[in-house]
Scaffold this active site. Structure first.
Site, PDB file in Angstrom:
ATOM      1  N   GLU A   1       8.622  -3.412  -7.375  1.00 56.42           N
ATOM      2  CA  GLU A   1       7.999  -2.287  -7.732  1.00 56.42           C
ATOM      3  C   GLU A   1       8.101  -1.296  -6.921  1.00 56.42           C
ATOM      4  O   GLU A   1       8.130  -1.432  -5.692  1.00 56.42           O
ATOM      5  CB  GLU A   1       6.296  -2.872  -7.936  1.00 56.42           C
TER       6      GLU A   1
ATOM      7  N   GLU B   1       1.496   7.865  -5.076  1.00 58.00           N
ATOM      8  CA  GLU B   1       0.150   7.317  -5.366  1.00 58.00           C
ATOM      9  C   GLU B   1      -0.621   8.404  -4.698  1.00 58.00           C
ATOM     10  O   GLU B   1      -0.293   8.508  -3.470  1.00 58.00           O
ATOM     11  CB  GLU B   1      -0.017   5.888  -5.156  1.00 58.00           C
TER      12      GLU B   1
END
Length: 159
Positions: free
Chosen positions: A29, A34
């Protein structure tokens, strides 16, 4: 970017074939950006990989207590075989050149640049709540919005 307790905007990538290296997290991933809403001036870039689950990354904090909700910003990931580089507004803040992937039942690591050796798809989302950001509280304002001006994807062509 949105902000507030429990708000979790992200730009991230997952592989098209998640089972190739026995599923998540060994399949890989890539978190391009974020933001945890109660830290409105900080973003994170992270790789997830391996068995057991391993993640490595860095964060970038805007200077002078600025917030990502104050203005547009450019989040960049340069992904080349053997190296990832994360930028905010052309400022390099993280670089990764090491990772691994292996199956649960195997002690041997997969060869080459696994699990980041194939195509991934791009996701943009604005999550509300979760283990990392916590959940909204009385200070969290709604509605929230993540506004994206543009997305550019380039493929390196070797000559």
């Amino acid at each position: 970017m949105p902000e507030g307790h429990g708000i979790w905007p992200a730009i991230w990538m997952m592989p098209e074939d998640m089972e190739k290296y026995t599923g998540w997290p060994a399949c890989g991933e890539i978190d391009i950006m974020e933001l945890i809403g109660h830290q409105p001036g900080t973003v994170y870039g992270t790789l997830h990989y391996g068995m057991p689950h391993t993640y490595t990354g860095e964060n970038y904090t805007l200077p002078e207590a600025k917030k990502f909700s104050d203005d547009f910003h450019v989040f960049t990931l340069d992904w080349e075989p053997g190296e990832f580089r994360w930028y905010v507004d052309d400022i390099l803040y993280a670089r990764r050149t090491e990772w691994f992937s292996k199956a649960l039942e195997s002690e041997e690591q997969q060869p080459g640049f696994a699990p980041f050796d194939r195509e991934f798809y791009l996701q943009l989302n604005l999550a509300v709540g979760g283990k990392w950001p916590g959940y909204p509280d009385e200070t969290t304002q709604f509605p929230q919005r993540m506004t994206v001006d543009y997305i550019k994807v380039y493929e390196r062509v070797d000559k």
